[in-house]
Write an enzyme that holds these catalytic residues in place. Structure first.
Site, short mmCIF file in Angstrom:
data_model
loop_
_atom_site.label_atom_id
_atom_site.label_comp_id
_atom_site.label_asym_id
_atom_site.label_seq_id
_atom_site.Cartn_x
_atom_site.Cartn_y
_atom_site.Cartn_z
CD GLU A 131 -2.93 -1.16 2.42
OE1 GLU A 131 -2.84 -0.44 3.24
OE2 GLU A 131 -3.80 -2.17 2.26
CG ASN A 172 -0.26 -7.11 -1.42
OD1 ASN A 172 -0.83 -7.99 -2.39
ND2 ASN A 172 -0.70 -7.19 -0.02
CG HIS A 208 -9.51 -6.05 0.33
ND1 HIS A 208 -9.80 -7.19 1.12
CD2 HIS A 208 -8.08 -5.73 0.71
CE1 HIS A 208 -8.68 -7.67 1.70
NE2 HIS A 208 -7.72 -6.74 1.34
CD GLU A 238 -4.24 -8.15 1.56
OE1 GLU A 238 -5.26 -7.41 2.03
OE2 GLU A 238 -3.12 -8.03 1.81
CG ASP A 240 -12.43 -9.25 1.41
OD1 ASP A 240 -12.36 -8.28 0.67
OD2 ASP A 240 -12.03 -9.42 2.66
C1 XIL Z 1 -6.15 -6.73 8.10
C2 XIL Z 1 -6.40 -7.70 9.16
O1 XIL Z 1 -7.21 -8.70 8.53
C3 XIL Z 1 -7.27 -7.57 10.37
O2 XIL Z 1 -7.19 -8.32 11.31
C4 XIL Z 1 -6.45 -6.09 10.97
O3 XIL Z 1 -6.98 -5.68 12.11
C5 XIL Z 1 -6.26 -5.03 9.94
O4 XIL Z 1 -5.47 -5.51 8.84
N1 XIL Z 1 -4.78 -4.85 3.73
C6 XIL Z 1 -3.83 -5.67 3.79
C7 XIL Z 1 -3.83 -6.57 5.28
O5 XIL Z 1 -2.72 -5.81 3.21
O6 XIL Z 1 -2.94 -6.72 5.92
C8 XIL Z 1 -5.13 -6.07 6.08
O7 XIL Z 1 -5.48 -7.01 7.00
C9 XIL Z 1 -6.48 -5.84 5.12
C10 XIL Z 1 -6.05 -4.74 4.21
#
Ligand code: XIL
Length: 317
Positions: A131, A172, A208, A238, A240
């Site tokens: 990020e 990432n 996401h 990641e 979802d």
């Molecule tokens: C999230 C975790 O799933 C949570 O448990 C935590 O509180 C916050 O981080 N992008 C990312 C991940 O790269 O590391 C994040 O994970 C979600 C967003």
């Protein structure tokens, strides 16, 4: 059958899931996570972040990360290691420290060298930087950028490569899953690291997404092609797809086709190596804690029962 088996049958390295330490005491949860028919790869959701691994300067803690790494090894699953340099879940001693260019480079290299060396040989990939971009593709104004400038990125990749030459090194980020300024920014980071002479192997697309506004399959296919044309692999890291609660049958059906289209985009690119969902059950999703009123983002419901999204993923693979 199973998601991982289907992915491997089509030439992918893995289908996987994130997990987190507190959930591992839930026996039915652990049993499904450990099913290699569905999951050939796991990612620790929190345990390898800077605040967990180096909470105070030069004091390293690997207990939680080791639990997940040992679980992957016991199950015969690949481990995606996450993450080394990120503005969030960064301890105050880093984010609010008094730094010069030289002292922050030294602290960042020390962090990377220690953590990557500890997990050497265990990580299929490391998310070296996470990020680093704003939505318009410019650099996020984090402590590393403020103090070191964009060179913090290639310096981080070079340090990771030195500590574990065999781990795939990834940039990432989220909102880089379709063509646009932020994806172009991620491609600029790939070129920056390459021009510096450091190793970068891949770009991780967090993905996401929101039911009904997921980027189209064709947009995702074009985007993956633009990234892999730079000579790196890609992965969905990641995935979802959340909705505003309460869920309805129509939303769950739409969620299923949204999952299918995203998975199919990865399948269409030979350099898309795998797909990871950000945990597999709504019981442990991060979404409700972060996006008020939203949730039900994953292919298993909170009772560990498969939702329509499971069949959608299988159809996309
Ligand atoms: C999230 C975790 O799933 C949570 O448990 C935590 O509180 C916050 O981080 N992008 C990312 C991940 O790269 O590391 C994040 O994970 C979600 C967003």
């Amino acid at each position: 059958a199973g998601l991982h088996n289907a992915a491997v049958a089509k030439g992918k390295l893995y289908f996987g899931s994130a997990t987190d330490n507190p959930e591992l005491t839930d026996a039915p949860y652990l049993a499904q996570l450990s099913s290699t028919e569905d999951f050939g790869q796991i990612t620790p959701g929190n345990a390898q972040k800077w605040d967990s691994t180096e909470p105070s300067q030069n004091t390293f803690s690997y207990t939680n990360g080791d639990v997940v790494a040992d679980l992957a090894a016991a199950n015969g699953q690949k481990l995606r290691c996450h993450t080394l340099v990120w503005h969030s879940q960064l301890p105050n001693w880093v984010s609010s420290g008094t730094w010069t260019n030289a002292t922050l480079i030294a602290a960042m290299k020390n962090h990377i060298t220690n953590v990557v060396t500890h997990y050497k040989g265990k990580c299929y990939a490391w998310d070296v930087a996470n990020e680093a971009l704003n939505e318009d593709g410019t650099y996020r104004d984090n402590v590393f950028y403020q103090t070191i400038g964009e060179a913090y990125l290639p310096i981080a990749f070079a340090a990771a490569a030195a500590a574990d030459p065999d781990a795939k090194l990834y940039y990432n980020d989220y909102n880089i899953e379709s063509p646009g300024a932020k994806s172009t920014g991620a491609q600029r980071i790939v070129k920056l690291v390459q021009q510096y002479g450091a190793k970068i192997d891949g770009v991780g697309l967090q993905a996401h997404f929101i039911v009904g506004s997921t980027p189209s399959q064709s947009a995702q296919v074009s985007n993956l092609a633009a990234i892999t044309a730079l000579g790196v692999e890609v992965a969905y890291t990641e995935l979802d797809i959340r909705m505003t609660l309460p869920s309805t049958a129509a939303l769950l059906t739409k969620q299923s086709s949204d999952y299918q289209n995203t998975v199919a985009a990865c399948m269409a690119n030979a350099k898309c190596v795998g797909i990871t969902i950000w945990d597999y059950t709504d019981k442990y999703s991060w979404i409700p804690n972060t996006f008020a009123g939203q949730g039900d983002a994953l292919p298993w419901d909170a009772n560990l029962v498969k939702k329509p999204a499971y069949a959608g993923i299988l159809a996309g693979l």
